[in-house]
Motif scaffolding. Structure first.
Motif, short mmCIF file in Angstrom:
data_model
loop_
_atom_site.label_atom_id
_atom_site.label_comp_id
_atom_site.label_asym_id
_atom_site.label_seq_id
_atom_site.Cartn_x
_atom_site.Cartn_y
_atom_site.Cartn_z
N LEU A 117 0.87 -1.16 0.00
CA LEU A 117 0.00 0.00 0.00
C LEU A 117 0.91 1.21 0.00
O LEU A 117 1.95 1.22 0.65
CB LEU A 117 -0.86 0.03 1.25
N ILE A 118 0.53 2.25 -0.74
CA ILE A 118 1.31 3.47 -0.77
C ILE A 118 0.38 4.67 -0.58
O ILE A 118 -0.72 4.70 -1.12
CB ILE A 118 2.11 3.61 -2.09
N CYS A 119 0.84 5.59 0.23
CA CYS A 119 0.09 6.82 0.47
C CYS A 119 1.04 7.97 0.19
O CYS A 119 2.06 8.13 0.88
CB CYS A 119 -0.41 6.87 1.91
N ASN A 120 0.75 8.75 -0.85
CA ASN A 120 1.57 9.90 -1.19
C ASN A 120 1.22 11.07 -0.29
O ASN A 120 0.08 11.22 0.12
CB ASN A 120 1.38 10.29 -2.65
N ARG A 121 2.19 11.86 0.03
CA ARG A 121 1.96 13.03 0.90
C ARG A 121 1.47 14.18 0.10
O ARG A 121 1.70 14.41 -0.98
CB ARG A 121 3.23 13.39 1.63
#
Length: 117
Positions: A113-117
């Motif tokens: 899972l990736i969450c960009n800032r």
């Protein structure tokens, strides 16, 4: 240039893989063919689950050179949802531009899972 993306994942236990990607991850099952191929869809990504009998082609979970990432709006809530469905996470990575957390499918293929800032 590119219209869409598709990833094929070799799986050892077809029913278990379909259950994981559809029920655990919550992806949409597009179609399934004779217990050997299923197509599931995430926003912007189509994943083919392929079960080959015998020594044909690639073997599930052996390469280690491929991973599939799913971008999420909120990392913590996505992690909690998947944990409640039995997913075990390997590690959290805090980068300058994004946060990632890795986990595996039933065949040991790396997902994140990736969450960009």
């Amino acid at each position: 240039m590119f219209k869409s993306g598709h990833v094929s994942v070799m799986v050892a236990d077809f029913k278990k893989a379909v259950q994981f990607y559809v029920e655990t991850l919550g992806l949409k099952l597009q179609h399934e063919t004779d217990g050997h191929f299923a197509q599931v869809e995430a926003p912007g990504l189509t994943i083919g689950l392929l079960h080959l009998t015998g020594e044909q082609g690639m073997q599930p979970g052996t390469s280690g050179s491929m991973s599939i990432g799913f971008e999420v709006e909120e990392l913590e809530s996505a992690v909690e949802t998947l944990k409640s469905r039995g997913v075990e996470f390997h590690d959290y990575v805090q980068g300058q531009a994004a946060r990632l957390v890795h986990f595996s499918d039933p065949d040991g293929n790396t997902l994140y899972l990736i969450c960009n800032r």
